[in-house]
Design a protein around this motif. Structure first.
Motif, PDB file in Angstrom:
ATOM      1  N   VAL A 168     -57.604 -19.780   0.310  1.00  0.00           N
ATOM      2  CA  VAL A 168     -56.641 -19.447   1.362  1.00  0.00           C
ATOM      3  C   VAL A 168     -55.357 -18.872   0.768  1.00  0.00           C
ATOM      4  O   VAL A 168     -54.833 -17.854   1.238  1.00  0.00           O
ATOM      5  N   LEU A 169     -54.842 -19.505  -0.281  1.00  0.00           N
ATOM      6  CA  LEU A 169     -53.586 -19.038  -0.871  1.00  0.00           C
ATOM      7  C   LEU A 169     -53.763 -17.681  -1.543  1.00  0.00           C
ATOM      8  O   LEU A 169     -52.845 -16.850  -1.534  1.00  0.00           O
ATOM      9  N   THR A 170     -54.919 -17.431  -2.126  1.00  0.00           N
ATOM     10  CA  THR A 170     -55.174 -16.123  -2.737  1.00  0.00           C
ATOM     11  C   THR A 170     -55.208 -15.035  -1.671  1.00  0.00           C
ATOM     12  O   THR A 170     -54.699 -13.932  -1.873  1.00  0.00           O
ATOM     13  N   LEU A 171     -55.802 -15.339  -0.527  1.00  0.00           N
ATOM     14  CA  LEU A 171     -55.772 -14.384   0.584  1.00  0.00           C
ATOM     15  C   LEU A 171     -54.336 -14.067   0.985  1.00  0.00           C
ATOM     16  O   LEU A 171     -53.971 -12.897   1.183  1.00  0.00           O
ATOM     17  N   LYS A 172     -53.518 -15.100   1.122  1.00  0.00           N
ATOM     18  CA  LYS A 172     -52.128 -14.876   1.516  1.00  0.00           C
ATOM     19  C   LYS A 172     -51.365 -14.105   0.447  1.00  0.00           C
ATOM     20  O   LYS A 172     -50.545 -13.227   0.775  1.00  0.00           O
ATOM     21  N   TYR A 173     -51.633 -14.409  -0.810  1.00  0.00           N
ATOM     22  CA  TYR A 173     -50.944 -13.734  -1.906  1.00  0.00           C
ATOM     23  C   TYR A 173     -51.321 -12.256  -1.974  1.00  0.00           C
ATOM     24  O   TYR A 173     -50.456 -11.389  -2.133  1.00  0.00           O
ATOM     25  N   LEU A 174     -52.623 -11.959  -1.841  1.00  0.00           N
ATOM     26  CA  LEU A 174     -53.084 -10.581  -1.982  1.00  0.00           C
ATOM     27  C   LEU A 174     -52.856  -9.751  -0.721  1.00  0.00           C
ATOM     28  O   LEU A 174     -52.653  -8.538  -0.800  1.00  0.00           O
ATOM     29  N   PHE A 175     -52.888 -10.401   0.448  1.00  0.00           N
ATOM     30  CA  PHE A 175     -52.802  -9.682   1.717  1.00  0.00           C
ATOM     31  C   PHE A 175     -51.734 -10.329   2.613  1.00  0.00           C
ATOM     32  O   PHE A 175     -52.036 -10.837   3.696  1.00  0.00           O
ATOM     33  N   PRO A 176     -50.487 -10.311   2.182  1.00  0.00           N
ATOM     34  CA  PRO A 176     -49.449 -11.080   2.890  1.00  0.00           C
ATOM     35  C   PRO A 176     -49.207 -10.627   4.322  1.00  0.00           C
ATOM     36  O   PRO A 176     -48.724 -11.412   5.140  1.00  0.00           O
ATOM     37  N   GLN A 177     -49.526  -9.375   4.650  1.00  0.00           N
ATOM     38  CA  GLN A 177     -49.298  -8.886   6.006  1.00  0.00           C
ATOM     39  C   GLN A 177     -50.544  -9.009   6.886  1.00  0.00           C
ATOM     40  O   GLN A 177     -50.519  -8.602   8.057  1.00  0.00           O
ATOM     41  N   ASN A 178     -51.594  -9.578   6.332  1.00  0.00           N
ATOM     42  CA  ASN A 178     -52.840  -9.753   7.081  1.00  0.00           C
ATOM     43  C   ASN A 178     -53.212 -11.216   7.307  1.00  0.00           C
ATOM     44  O   ASN A 178     -54.065 -11.514   8.150  1.00  0.00           O
ATOM     45  N   ILE A 179     -52.607 -12.109   6.551  1.00  0.00           N
ATOM     46  CA  ILE A 179     -52.962 -13.527   6.583  1.00  0.00           C
ATOM     47  C   ILE A 179     -51.717 -14.343   6.946  1.00  0.00           C
ATOM     48  O   ILE A 179     -50.657 -14.169   6.325  1.00  0.00           O
ATOM     49  N   TYR A 180     -51.862 -15.260   7.923  1.00  0.00           N
ATOM     50  CA  TYR A 180     -50.748 -16.110   8.327  1.00  0.00           C
ATOM     51  C   TYR A 180     -51.236 -17.549   8.450  1.00  0.00           C
ATOM     52  O   TYR A 180     -52.317 -17.807   8.986  1.00  0.00           O
ATOM     53  N   LEU A 181     -50.427 -18.457   7.926  1.00  0.00           N
ATOM     54  CA  LEU A 181     -50.841 -19.848   7.773  1.00  0.00           C
ATOM     55  C   LEU A 181     -49.956 -20.788   8.590  1.00  0.00           C
ATOM     56  O   LEU A 181     -48.738 -20.812   8.412  1.00  0.00           O
ATOM     57  N   GLN A 182     -50.582 -21.541   9.477  1.00  0.00           N
ATOM     58  CA  GLN A 182     -49.887 -22.583  10.222  1.00  0.00           C
ATOM     59  C   GLN A 182     -50.305 -23.955   9.685  1.00  0.00           C
ATOM     60  O   GLN A 182     -51.260 -24.092   8.936  1.00  0.00           O
ATOM     61  N   ARG A 183     -49.557 -24.946  10.115  1.00  0.00           N
ATOM     62  CA  ARG A 183     -49.721 -26.295   9.581  1.00  0.00           C
ATOM     63  C   ARG A 183     -50.487 -27.183  10.550  1.00  0.00           C
ATOM     64  O   ARG A 183     -50.260 -27.143  11.758  1.00  0.00           O
ATOM     65  N   GLY A 184     -51.398 -27.982   9.993  1.00  0.00           N
ATOM     66  CA  GLY A 184     -52.121 -28.966  10.781  1.00  0.00           C
ATOM     67  C   GLY A 184     -51.679 -30.370  10.452  1.00  0.00           C
ATOM     68  O   GLY A 184     -50.903 -30.600   9.520  1.00  0.00           O
ATOM     69  N   ASN A 185     -52.176 -31.326  11.200  1.00  0.00           N
ATOM     70  CA  ASN A 185     -51.755 -32.714  10.987  1.00  0.00           C
ATOM     71  C   ASN A 185     -52.297 -33.298   9.686  1.00  0.00           C
ATOM     72  O   ASN A 185     -51.820 -34.334   9.222  1.00  0.00           O
ATOM     73  N   HIS A 186     -53.256 -32.629   9.057  1.00  0.00           N
ATOM     74  CA  HIS A 186     -53.757 -33.085   7.757  1.00  0.00           C
ATOM     75  C   HIS A 186     -52.995 -32.450   6.594  1.00  0.00           C
ATOM     76  O   HIS A 186     -53.205 -32.843   5.442  1.00  0.00           O
ATOM     77  N   ASP A 187     -52.149 -31.490   6.881  1.00  0.00           N
ATOM     78  CA  ASP A 187     -51.469 -30.726   5.839  1.00  0.00           C
ATOM     79  C   ASP A 187     -50.078 -31.299   5.582  1.00  0.00           C
ATOM     80  O   ASP A 187     -49.051 -30.647   5.825  1.00  0.00           O
ATOM     81  N   GLY A 188     -50.033 -32.517   5.099  1.00  0.00           N
ATOM     82  CA  GLY A 188     -48.745 -33.143   4.841  1.00  0.00           C
ATOM     83  C   GLY A 188     -48.899 -34.558   4.342  1.00  0.00           C
ATOM     84  O   GLY A 188     -50.005 -35.068   4.139  1.00  0.00           O
ATOM     85  N   GLY A 189     -47.784 -35.187   4.120  1.00  0.00           N
ATOM     86  CA  GLY A 189     -47.744 -36.546   3.607  1.00  0.00           C
ATOM     87  C   GLY A 189     -46.513 -36.716   2.731  1.00  0.00           C
ATOM     88  O   GLY A 189     -45.593 -35.884   2.746  1.00  0.00           O
ATOM     89  N   PHE A 190     -46.513 -37.786   1.956  1.00  0.00           N
ATOM     90  CA  PHE A 190     -45.373 -38.093   1.089  1.00  0.00           C
ATOM     91  C   PHE A 190     -45.889 -38.602  -0.252  1.00  0.00           C
ATOM     92  O   PHE A 190     -46.954 -39.207  -0.348  1.00  0.00           O
ATOM     93  N   PHE A 191     -45.090 -38.341  -1.292  1.00  0.00           N
ATOM     94  CA  PHE A 191     -45.379 -38.892  -2.611  1.00  0.00           C
ATOM     95  C   PHE A 191     -44.071 -39.485  -3.117  1.00  0.00           C
ATOM     96  O   PHE A 191     -43.183 -38.778  -3.562  1.00  0.00           O
ATOM     97  N   GLU A 192     -43.957 -40.794  -2.998  1.00  0.00           N
ATOM     98  CA  GLU A 192     -42.700 -41.472  -3.311  1.00  0.00           C
ATOM     99  C   GLU A 192     -42.958 -42.668  -4.216  1.00  0.00           C
ATOM    100  O   GLU A 192     -43.899 -43.444  -3.977  1.00  0.00           O
ATOM    101  N   ASP A 193     -42.117 -42.793  -5.241  1.00  0.00           N
ATOM    102  CA  ASP A 193     -42.215 -43.921  -6.180  1.00  0.00           C
ATOM    103  C   ASP A 193     -43.624 -44.054  -6.755  1.00  0.00           C
ATOM    104  O   ASP A 193     -44.155 -45.158  -6.936  1.00  0.00           O
TER     105      ASP A 193
END
Length: 400
Positions: A168-193
């Motif tokens: 997915v990131l390679t698509l966005k990197y190579l084709f930035p005006q053709n690929i758009y990425l939104q966030r889902g409820n699985h795409d997050g979290g925290f890393f603390e301590d």
């Protein structure tokens, strides 16, 4: 195996070729894209035992580049306009195409083809089929205007977390005006301590291998060639993703998000009287009566065709057609498109076809046999949504 420096230099060269339209045909550009994936993954057999320096450095490079692309997509014009109105149709002609303000994208090119991709969930096989069915590389080389908009949930449950993110990131990197990425409820979290905290609760019976942040944490601890700061890097990337998109065709307006509409409130002024402008939809400081943000609510909520068991006190609450119609009238869209729910047929239309759920990971068939050993949703017949140049909204089968 080539060194990561050679791989990154190759990716820079391929990006230069794609941006300058220097490829000679679709097969060349397709081969270049998949070569960047294979250089990392072709010889990797056991991530727990092998040197992952190459993988780490390529992912670090992609995360930084895509983060910067997202930053450059921000538009002050769109930021200001989204603060001026609650109705998208009143402002759509003023918005910059392919730009975002307040993590809200606007697309208003009537000559563009749009493909909306639902949940992927660590599944590269479905991504490959999506690229085939959209004729993505052929259209890029032919300079056909095409945009693929992903609705989030790139990770978890499937079997190829890191490879999926690299695709997915390679698509966005190579084709930035053709690929758009939104966030889902699985795409997050925290890393603390030194501890991982996910947005999504892992069922007790599930393996930690199937949940991205836990998988990444365990892999980094067992294989020191994958520095644990990769977790923070990915969390920062997730924070840069969009939350909402509007496709503003002259004949139809679509609102896109991962989950659903904001939480309705009970009161004489209406269910959504606490929302005064479009920018409020991503304003983290606006809380509901359960101290939940609008952003969180729109990542988790689901439509309900009955008035019962709305789970009003739950993070994953349900909304009715009455709620939906009031929200649609406020914002001014015609059709609401979301992912979030695994539908066996790959899509589901409710509320007189005003709301469409789309799911894009599932069984991928070759000669009537499922070849997808990465998906957690083999019972799903995956689909994507297509908005053509006439503004028609079509459901496309990944297997037809």
């Amino acid at each position: 195996m080539e060194s990561y420096v050679e791989t990154i230099n190759l990716m820079r060269e391929i990006q230069r070729k794609t941006l300058n339209h220097n490829h000679t045909n679709a097969e060349e550009i397709r081969a270049d894209y998949f070569k960047t994936i294979d250089l990392v993954w072709k010889e990797l057999k056991d991530l727990g035992q092998e040197d992952l320096t190459h993988l780490y450095q390529v992912h670090r490079f992609l995360i930084e580049e895509v983060f910067n692309i997202h930053r450059n997509e921000r538009s002050q014009i769109n930021e200001d306009i989204f603060k001026e109105s609650l109705n998208i149709k009143q402002i759509k002609d003023q918005l910059e195409d392919g730009k975002q303000g307040h993590h809200i994208y606007s697309f208003n090119d009537d000559y563009c083809e749009y493909y909306v991709i639902g949940d992927i969930h660590s599944d590269t096989i479905s991504i490959q089929r999506i690229l085939e069915k959209t004729s993505f590389f052929n259209k890029v080389i032919s300079k056909v205007k095409i945009k693929l908009i992903f609705l989030g949930d790139y990770v978890d449950r499937g079997k190829a977390h890191l490879k999926t993110l690299q695709c997915v990131l390679t698509l966005k990197y190579l084709f930035p005006q053709n690929i758009y990425l939104q966030r889902g409820n699985h795409d997050g979290g925290f890393f603390e301590d030194g501890a991982v905290k996910m947005w999504v609760r892992k069922p007790d019976a599930d393996s930690e291998e199937d949940w991205f942040l836990l998988y990444l944490y365990n892999l980094s601890n067992s294989n020191k060639t994958l520095p644990i700061d990769i977790i923070d890097q990915y969390l920062s990337l997730f924070n840069s993703l969009g939350n909402i998109s509007f496709i503003c065709h002259k004949n139809i307006t679509l609102m896109l998000t991962h989950g659903g509409i904001p939480r309705p409130i009970k009161g004489e002024k209406g269910f959504f009287s606490y929302i005064n402008r479009i920018s409020d939809l991503t304003n983290e400081s606006i809380l509901d009566d359960l101290n939940g943000t609008i952003v969180k609510n729109m990542m988790w909520s689901d439509p309900s065709v009955v008035e019962e068991d709305l789970r009003e006190d739950s993070v994953r609450f349900r909304f009715t057609e009455t709620h939906f119609e009031e929200f649609r009238k406020c914002i001014g869209f015609d059709i609401f498109v979301r992912g979030h729910q695994a539908e066996p047929k790959g899509y589901h239309k409710v509320f007189r076809d005003g709301l469409i759920t789309i799911f894009s990971s599932g069984s991928i068939l070759v000669d009537d046999k499922n070849i997808n050993n990465e998906t957690a949703y083999s019972y799903v017949e995956p689909k994507m949504l297509h908005v053509n140049k006439d503004g028609e909204v079509l459901i496309l089968d990944l297997n037809s």
